[in-house]
Enzyme design. Sequence first.
Site, PDB file in Angstrom:
ATOM      1  N   ASP A  47      29.241   8.268  51.278  1.00  0.00           N
ATOM      2  CA  ASP A  47      28.711   9.446  51.451  1.00  0.00           C
ATOM      3  C   ASP A  47      29.245  10.540  52.306  1.00  0.00           C
ATOM      4  O   ASP A  47      29.290  11.625  52.333  1.00  0.00           O
ATOM      5  CB  ASP A  47      27.268   9.372  51.293  1.00  0.00           C
TER       6      ASP A  47
ATOM      7  N   THR B  29      17.110  12.684  50.342  1.00  0.00           N
ATOM      8  CA  THR B  29      17.049  11.376  50.420  1.00  0.00           C
ATOM      9  C   THR B  29      17.957  10.700  51.464  1.00  0.00           C
ATOM     10  O   THR B  29      18.328   9.550  51.423  1.00  0.00           O
ATOM     11  CB  THR B  29      17.873  10.856  49.062  1.00  0.00           C
TER      12      THR B  29
END
EC number: 2.7.1.23
Length: 307
Positions: free
Chosen positions: A67, A192
């Site tokens: 990510d 998140t």
Amino acid sequence: MQLKQVIIAHKANDTQSRRWAEVCAEQLEKHNCRILMGPSGPKDNPYPVFLASAMHPIDLAIVLGGDGTVLTAARHLAPYGIPILAVNVGGHLGFLTESFDEFKDSERIWQRILEDRYAIQRRMMLQAAVYEGDRTNIEPMSDRFLALNEMCIKPASADRTITSILEMDIDGEVVDQYQGDGLIVATPTGSTGYTVSASGPIVHDGMKAIIVTPICPMSLSSRPLILPAGSVVSVWPLADYDLSTKLWTDSVLGTSIWPGQRVDISMADCLAKFIILEENYSYYQTLREKLQWAGARVHYNNNHRDN
């Protein structure tokens, strides 16, 4: 989609990621595609060179990593509208990436892209800039900063933990003063990430909204807020005697903010574009798998839906 010029960014110092980048480059060159390839990491930023050396419009960016690697790509490529194919190679959770299992047959992936057999997901981003004084001063004194996950205003010190006092207004109206570890201003995509760790809400990434979450506030009444996407969030550091308040973009240091200055955060005028290969993509499946929700930790036979 045509594939005449493609960026391939791989996670720095990761052998598997680099090996797959070389495989992709070799395969795409057989399709007469010009490749711009390089490592991406905390000490490696290939995107300014990629963008400056591109002889033609860049059709696609292939990002191989986790990510963090994807967030870097989004900040640099979103203003140019370049779609990103992100694959979890050498990453961990991989909220923003395609599964590596979906990517192993990479020759089939190129054929799908050439035949337009994919979807594009557009995600909201945030932009921020620092200004002197109140809202009457509309000329920024800093560069524009972009974030896909969040902007964070909090102090940084090498020798002690500093409590920050921050004043926030929304669209010119003072809303609260926060005393604690800092303030997170996030997108639904970032809900998140750092936000959820600070007990903020999870917001569907298909929405356009701004989430404000205090970090460890010294007041039980300081709660997270979900704001309309068109809001402008302004934050001032107060009583910052150490001059330690910083603006962080997707966990990367952006700039310092001194007393008498403010940072304005709003929805960016560009969107991050992601290639989706999974035919039955589900946001809720991502939550179940990555956060280990229903059925991920406890496996049992449940036939109540058939009764």
